[in-house]
Design an enzyme around this catalytic site. Structure first.
Site, PDB file in Angstrom:
ATOM      1  CG  HIS A 101      -2.114  -0.959   1.003  1.00  0.00           C
ATOM      2  ND1 HIS A 101      -3.257  -0.639   0.324  1.00  0.00           N
ATOM      3  CD2 HIS A 101      -2.257  -2.261   1.367  1.00  0.00           C
ATOM      4  CE1 HIS A 101      -4.078  -1.693   0.307  1.00  0.00           C
ATOM      5  NE2 HIS A 101      -3.480  -2.705   0.919  1.00  0.00           N
ATOM      6  CB  SER A 128      -5.013 -13.466 -11.612  1.00  0.00           C
ATOM      7  OG  SER A 128      -6.089 -12.968 -10.863  1.00  0.00           O
ATOM      8  CD  GLU A 160      -6.893  -3.916 -11.669  1.00  0.00           C
ATOM      9  OE1 GLU A 160      -6.151  -4.432 -12.522  1.00  0.00           O
ATOM     10  OE2 GLU A 160      -7.554  -4.578 -10.872  1.00  0.00           O
ATOM     11  CG  ASP A 169      -0.312  -5.505  -8.401  1.00  0.00           C
ATOM     12  OD1 ASP A 169       0.609  -5.385  -7.572  1.00  0.00           O
ATOM     13  OD2 ASP A 169      -1.510  -5.565  -8.083  1.00  0.00           O
ATOM     14  CE1 TYR A 190      -5.027  -1.448  -3.229  1.00  0.00           C
ATOM     15  CE2 TYR A 190      -6.053   0.328  -4.459  1.00  0.00           C
ATOM     16  CZ  TYR A 190      -4.946  -0.421  -4.154  1.00  0.00           C
ATOM     17  OH  TYR A 190      -3.736  -0.140  -4.748  1.00  0.00           O
TER      18      TYR A 190
HETATM   19  C1  GLA Z   1      -2.969  -4.288  -5.004  1.00  0.00           C
HETATM   20  C2  GLA Z   1      -2.771  -3.132  -5.977  1.00  0.00           C
HETATM   21  C3  GLA Z   1      -1.337  -2.616  -5.922  1.00  0.00           C
HETATM   22  C4  GLA Z   1      -0.908  -2.314  -4.495  1.00  0.00           C
HETATM   23  C5  GLA Z   1      -1.242  -3.487  -3.572  1.00  0.00           C
HETATM   24  C6  GLA Z   1      -0.973  -3.164  -2.132  1.00  0.00           C
HETATM   25  O1  GLA Z   1      -2.215  -5.396  -5.403  1.00  0.00           O
HETATM   26  O2  GLA Z   1      -3.066  -3.532  -7.293  1.00  0.00           O
HETATM   27  O3  GLA Z   1      -1.200  -1.479  -6.740  1.00  0.00           O
HETATM   28  O4  GLA Z   1      -1.472  -1.129  -4.037  1.00  0.00           O
HETATM   29  O5  GLA Z   1      -2.595  -3.896  -3.700  1.00  0.00           O
HETATM   30  O6  GLA Z   1       0.379  -2.957  -1.929  1.00  0.00           O
END
Ligand code: GLA
Length: 381
Positions: free
Chosen positions: A32, A122, A155, A167, A217
């Site tokens: 995060h 994924s 996303e 990611d 989130y």
């Molecule tokens: C998800 C999000 C990432 C990141 C993580 C937490 O995987 O896609 O961008 O914020 O949570 O570290």
């Protein structure tokens, strides 16, 4: 998996296409922090999305999912699909279009072995596989970092999660046996060799699927932004939590809602833990590295509040078990996996013990994935 994709592709489209793959990721520490312009330490893994693709000289995109036995046909007109998986792909095509790249029609079959909702990204692998393949097939020459941003925006705009860049960046830039220490502000990165001699990386799946879009989130992201706004009143030069020290945060404490304060404190401390962890890694000091992982979990659980009972249980168990250097929840949270750095000697015994304890507590066994740090998105045939 590749054979299945190849044969379904031929059955559907009576021709052969080109194969591409893109991996999921693990993140060793720095959670995060990406959307707060901080640091992360992910690596691409040996679990991937594979797709076969060919131009169809039409205006539509025809995509078949081997694993779900579903297919969609869509055009570049911004309509979302009822199949949630398809929206990641529509998102990539539309985000490319927004940047001036007209994506010619294609036929595609894809599959994968990244558990969905397990916190191994994924969805980012799906976005990255399509972004990489479309770019390569059409010779757009879009740099990987830009492809990662395209996936990230897919996303945001098509899955409703205001995720950071980690990611997609890891899925595209990953290299075998190397972790990526990414500065999420400049997007500069350092590849750190990862040869944990005597240790293995084990993911333990709580079997609680995290649903980031409907989870907290985006709320966490808003709380961090709220913190930044308050701090900016005293320190106008601050752009993100990356620019904030603990001292600066304390100065604004009384003006901050207590939750926003906790969230900000966590992020600042997590960046510091990551720095210490990277130093430990460079000295092959896995015990010191693991200590920072446990610290990260405590922060995620108590200050950032994105853990859950099963994740806490697994980490608490690991903490008391000899041979586990470090463990923490991984990814967005609220379910998914813990990541564990375990001595190869204790590995089997640990798995037996943790399975028994988990089953006793929650009435079912967890799943396990042994992962290796592997290459990022690529053409495979
Ligand atoms: C998800 C999000 C990432 C990141 C993580 C937490 O995987 O896609 O961008 O914020 O949570 O570290």
């Amino acid at each position: 998996m590749t054979d299945e994709i190849r044969s379904l592709f031929y059955e559907k489209f009576a021709t052969k296409g080109v194969l591409y793959s893109a991996p999921g990721r693990v993140n060793l520490i720095g959670e995060h922090t990406d959307y707060n312009n901080g640091f992360v330490l992910p690596g691409a893994i040996n679990k991937t999305i594979v797709l076969e693709i060919t131009p169809n000289y039409n205006e539509h995109y025809h995509v078949v999912s081997v694993d779900l036995s579903q297919e969609v046909i869509f055009e570049a007109d911004d309509k979302k699909s009822e199949q949630s998986w398809a929206n990641y792909i529509i998102g990539v095509v539309m985000e490319m279009k927004k940047r001036g790249y007209t994506v010619p029609g294609f036929n595609c079959v894809f599959g994968g072995n990244i558990p969905r909702g397990g916190g191994m990204s994924s969805s980012a692998a799906l976005e990255s596989a399509f972004a990489f393949a479309i770019n390569d097939m059409n010779h757009f020459n879009i740099p990987k970092t830009e492809l990662a941003k395209i996936g990230q925006m897919a996303e945001h705009n098509y899955a409703g999660v205001r995720c950071g860049i980690m990611d997609q960046f890891a899925s595209l830039h990953g290299e075998k046996e190397k972790l990526i220490r990414l500065d999420c502000r400049s997007l500069d990165y350092e590849l750190i060799p990862f040869h944990p001699t005597g240790y293995k990386l084990l993911l333990i799946d709580t079997r609680v699927k995290h649903a980031l879009a409907s989870s907290e989130y985006n709320v966490r992201r808003n709380q961090c932004e709220e913190g930044v706004h308050v701090i900016q009143k005293k320190h106008p030069e601050v752009e993100s939590l990356r620019d904030v020290t603990e001292v600066m945060l304390q100065e604004s404490k009384e003006n901050l809602p207590s939750l926003a304060y906790q969230r900000c404190l966590y992020v600042i401390q997590e960046n510091a833990r990551l720095m210490r962890a990277c130093d430990a890694l460079k000295q092959n000091n896995f015990l010191a590295f693991g200590k920072e992982m446990f610290g990260s979990h405590d922060g995620l659980s108590k200050q950032y509040e994105v853990s859950c009972d099963r994740l806490d249980f697994l980490v608490d168990f690991a903490r008391t078990y000899p041979g586990v250097a470090g463990a923490r929840m991984m990814g967005g949270g609220f379910g998914g996996c813990t990541i564990n750095l375990i001595s190869t000697k204790e590995y089997q015994a640990f798995m037996i013990a943790v399975t028994e304890a988990f089953e006793k507590q929650f009435g079912k066994k967890p799943f396990y994935y042994e992962v290796a740090i592997d290459e990022g998105a690529r053409k495979i045939g």
